[in-house]
Design a protein around this motif. Sequence first.
Motif, PDB file in Angstrom:
ATOM      1  N   ARG A 225     -55.031  28.423 -46.317  1.00  0.00           N
ATOM      2  CA  ARG A 225     -56.457  28.605 -46.061  1.00  0.00           C
ATOM      3  C   ARG A 225     -57.134  27.263 -45.754  1.00  0.00           C
ATOM      4  NH1 ARG A 225     -61.151  31.825 -47.358  1.00  0.00           N
ATOM      5  NH2 ARG A 225     -62.918  30.426 -47.661  1.00  0.00           N
ATOM      6  N   ALA A 226     -56.749  26.235 -46.506  1.00  0.00           N
ATOM      7  CA  ALA A 226     -57.361  24.922 -46.292  1.00  0.00           C
ATOM      8  C   ALA A 226     -57.057  24.397 -44.897  1.00  0.00           C
ATOM      9  CB  ALA A 226     -56.861  23.943 -47.351  1.00  0.00           C
ATOM     10  N   ARG A 227     -55.834  24.632 -44.425  1.00  0.00           N
ATOM     11  CA  ARG A 227     -55.471  24.164 -43.085  1.00  0.00           C
ATOM     12  C   ARG A 227     -56.241  24.928 -42.017  1.00  0.00           C
ATOM     13  NH1 ARG A 227     -48.877  23.422 -43.743  1.00  0.00           N
ATOM     14  NH2 ARG A 227     -48.984  21.468 -44.930  1.00  0.00           N
ATOM     15  N   GLY A 241     -59.544   9.241 -46.493  1.00  0.00           N
ATOM     16  CA  GLY A 241     -59.462   8.629 -45.174  1.00  0.00           C
ATOM     17  C   GLY A 241     -58.918   9.570 -44.126  1.00  0.00           C
ATOM     18  N   LEU A 242     -58.280   8.989 -43.095  1.00  0.00           N
ATOM     19  CA  LEU A 242     -57.793   9.767 -41.971  1.00  0.00           C
ATOM     20  C   LEU A 242     -56.562  10.590 -42.354  1.00  0.00           C
ATOM     21  CD1 LEU A 242     -58.077   7.085 -39.133  1.00  0.00           C
ATOM     22  CD2 LEU A 242     -59.674   8.928 -39.654  1.00  0.00           C
ATOM     23  N   THR A 243     -56.442  11.743 -41.745  1.00  0.00           N
ATOM     24  CA  THR A 243     -55.272  12.589 -41.950  1.00  0.00           C
ATOM     25  C   THR A 243     -54.252  12.322 -40.850  1.00  0.00           C
ATOM     26  OG1 THR A 243     -56.147  14.396 -40.587  1.00  0.00           O
ATOM     27  CG2 THR A 243     -56.771  14.370 -42.927  1.00  0.00           C
ATOM     28  N   ASP A 246     -55.487  13.359 -37.546  1.00  0.00           N
ATOM     29  CA  ASP A 246     -56.376  12.367 -36.932  1.00  0.00           C
ATOM     30  C   ASP A 246     -55.569  11.275 -36.242  1.00  0.00           C
ATOM     31  OD1 ASP A 246     -58.765  13.566 -37.815  1.00  0.00           O
ATOM     32  OD2 ASP A 246     -58.482  12.695 -39.808  1.00  0.00           O
ATOM     33  N   PHE A 247     -54.530  10.795 -36.920  1.00  0.00           N
ATOM     34  CA  PHE A 247     -53.681   9.762 -36.330  1.00  0.00           C
ATOM     35  C   PHE A 247     -52.980  10.276 -35.071  1.00  0.00           C
ATOM     36  CE2 PHE A 247     -53.738   7.729 -40.630  1.00  0.00           C
ATOM     37  CZ  PHE A 247     -54.265   6.516 -40.222  1.00  0.00           C
ATOM     38  N   ALA A 248     -52.602  11.570 -35.078  1.00  0.00           N
ATOM     39  CA  ALA A 248     -51.969  12.155 -33.892  1.00  0.00           C
ATOM     40  C   ALA A 248     -52.909  12.098 -32.695  1.00  0.00           C
ATOM     41  CB  ALA A 248     -51.551  13.590 -34.184  1.00  0.00           C
ATOM     42  N   LYS A 249     -54.187  12.380 -32.934  1.00  0.00           N
ATOM     43  CA  LYS A 249     -55.171  12.315 -31.850  1.00  0.00           C
ATOM     44  C   LYS A 249     -55.337  10.884 -31.346  1.00  0.00           C
ATOM     45  CE  LYS A 249     -57.710  16.308 -33.657  1.00  0.00           C
ATOM     46  NZ  LYS A 249     -58.950  16.773 -34.332  1.00  0.00           N
ATOM     47  N   ILE A 250     -55.308   9.933 -32.271  1.00  0.00           N
ATOM     48  CA  ILE A 250     -55.404   8.526 -31.878  1.00  0.00           C
ATOM     49  C   ILE A 250     -54.201   8.138 -31.013  1.00  0.00           C
ATOM     50  CG2 ILE A 250     -55.405   6.152 -32.740  1.00  0.00           C
ATOM     51  CD1 ILE A 250     -56.887   7.208 -35.224  1.00  0.00           C
ATOM     52  N   ASN A 269     -46.773   3.872 -37.550  1.00  0.00           N
ATOM     53  CA  ASN A 269     -46.678   3.110 -38.797  1.00  0.00           C
ATOM     54  C   ASN A 269     -47.604   3.627 -39.883  1.00  0.00           C
ATOM     55  OD1 ASN A 269     -44.793   1.291 -37.660  1.00  0.00           O
ATOM     56  ND2 ASN A 269     -46.452   0.080 -36.758  1.00  0.00           N
ATOM     57  N   PHE A 270     -48.593   4.432 -39.495  1.00  0.00           N
ATOM     58  CA  PHE A 270     -49.566   4.933 -40.462  1.00  0.00           C
ATOM     59  C   PHE A 270     -49.359   6.421 -40.777  1.00  0.00           C
ATOM     60  CE2 PHE A 270     -51.456   1.487 -38.036  1.00  0.00           C
ATOM     61  CZ  PHE A 270     -51.905   0.641 -39.028  1.00  0.00           C
ATOM     62  N   MET A 271     -48.294   7.009 -40.227  1.00  0.00           N
ATOM     63  CA  MET A 271     -48.054   8.451 -40.391  1.00  0.00           C
ATOM     64  C   MET A 271     -46.762   8.680 -41.163  1.00  0.00           C
ATOM     65  SD  MET A 271     -48.994   9.634 -36.503  1.00  0.00           S
ATOM     66  CE  MET A 271     -48.876  11.405 -36.844  1.00  0.00           C
ATOM     67  N   SER A 272     -46.821   9.601 -42.122  1.00  0.00           N
ATOM     68  CA  SER A 272     -45.632   9.900 -42.924  1.00  0.00           C
ATOM     69  C   SER A 272     -44.683  10.860 -42.224  1.00  0.00           C
ATOM     70  CB  SER A 272     -46.051  10.494 -44.273  1.00  0.00           C
ATOM     71  OG  SER A 272     -46.775  11.706 -44.083  1.00  0.00           O
ATOM     72  N   ALA A 273     -45.151  11.580 -41.204  1.00  0.00           N
ATOM     73  CA  ALA A 273     -44.300  12.538 -40.489  1.00  0.00           C
ATOM     74  C   ALA A 273     -44.297  12.268 -38.992  1.00  0.00           C
ATOM     75  CB  ALA A 273     -44.760  13.976 -40.765  1.00  0.00           C
ATOM     76  N   ALA A 274     -44.400  10.995 -38.623  1.00  0.00           N
ATOM     77  CA  ALA A 274     -44.426  10.641 -37.204  1.00  0.00           C
ATOM     78  C   ALA A 274     -43.125  11.001 -36.509  1.00  0.00           C
ATOM     79  CB  ALA A 274     -44.698   9.151 -37.048  1.00  0.00           C
ATOM     80  N   TYR A 275     -42.041  11.018 -37.241  1.00  0.00           N
ATOM     81  CA  TYR A 275     -40.718  11.294 -36.680  1.00  0.00           C
ATOM     82  C   TYR A 275     -40.307  12.752 -36.846  1.00  0.00           C
ATOM     83  CZ  TYR A 275     -40.277  10.243 -41.619  1.00  0.00           C
ATOM     84  OH  TYR A 275     -40.492  10.201 -42.973  1.00  0.00           O
TER      85      TYR A 275
END
Length: 408
Positions: A225-227, A241-243, A246-250, A269-275
């Motif tokens: 529901r939150a998502r 801060g940013l989620t 948000d970083f994906a959009k950047i 470098n700022f994302m835990s699931a970038a990969y």
Amino acid sequence: MGFGVYRKYFKGDNIIWAVLVALSIASMLIIYSSTGALAFRVAGGNTAHYLIRQTLMHLLGFGIILVMVNIIPVKFYNRTANLGMLTAFFFIIMGLVFGRASGGTGRTLPLGFITFQPAELAKVALVIWVSRILANNQTSKESLKKAFGKTLLGAAAICAPIAVADFSTAGLLFTTVVIMMFVGRVPFKYMMLLAMAGVALVAILYFIAPHLPDGGRSGRIKTVRARIERYIHGDKRSEKGLTQADFAKIAIHRGGFGGVGTGNSTVSNFMSAAYNDFVYSIIIEEYGMFGGGVILLFYIMLLTRGGILLKKSNRTFPAFLATGITVLLFMQAMINMGVSVGILPVTGQPLPWISWGGTSQLFTAIAFGLLLSVSSQNNKERREEIEHKFHSTEDLPDEDVQLKEETI
């Protein structure tokens, strides 16, 4: 000697093989550049650690595919479908019990030095089982009604426990089953009733979520529901801060059309699931919308080839199997891309064959192996049909035999 000596082992659709190789190259490039921060946190700064691991997983995956297309006949999967379902159900329950006992969400089953994701096994097992049920019930309207009931019960038995820990995977898998039933000629009225029931269930869960206690099984419902709320109303800035969204959009904004270049991603470098869950946004950051479009094209090519396999299959089980695997892989890719670019709520679906992973890579390899096995069988049956047709002309008049020879 060259590659030609080994070409006979790469059976099946050439375009699917080409897509596999192209996605592997893309995976190597993006995993190396998106795991830099992770390498410094976990692997002592060895930036090649995860690239080597991903390369080994891909090589293992290609080995699995080659074994499947050269040794294991498609009918084997039909015969073992029930065992596969029971095995998947067992591991799902074990994951919920022992995964939660070890402090996890129940998505993974700890097996000592490795962790296993039962949902990945369930994806393949359920598609194979549904293919068997639909293939065995194509003779009459009554048999199709029977297939609908069996398929619904089987899908519910697998998807319901998965949903406790991973609602998005359960939804993806159930949607795949519904599409398979549609292709399998299940009466449309049943499909409409099922669709309405699904919408009603999601709506009920959405509205009762605020009234459920925190933690436990209800925690996942509140997370879903939150998502959805964040997707509809946007992220509200807070002390966190940013989620990642948000970083994906950047990352996408930085990439523009041409990208910043291979290995030049900074957002990862700022994302835990970038990969993993947001890997597509990093692809766009480095290779731009053009590179992202090329990756999308590869999955569209896979969807197209899957449709051709369905059309060329002379037997019902391979036809439904190709349909289910193709739909599953394509939808999973579209969900990952949709989340990365912000047109879908955040879920946890990896980009097939590109995202970093262990269990998901192995079962994605099995899925591709199933597709190529169906393609290989189609080619073999086609060759046998042509050979039989030509051999049957031995007793024909001389002018017809001459025509045969000219055709060859």
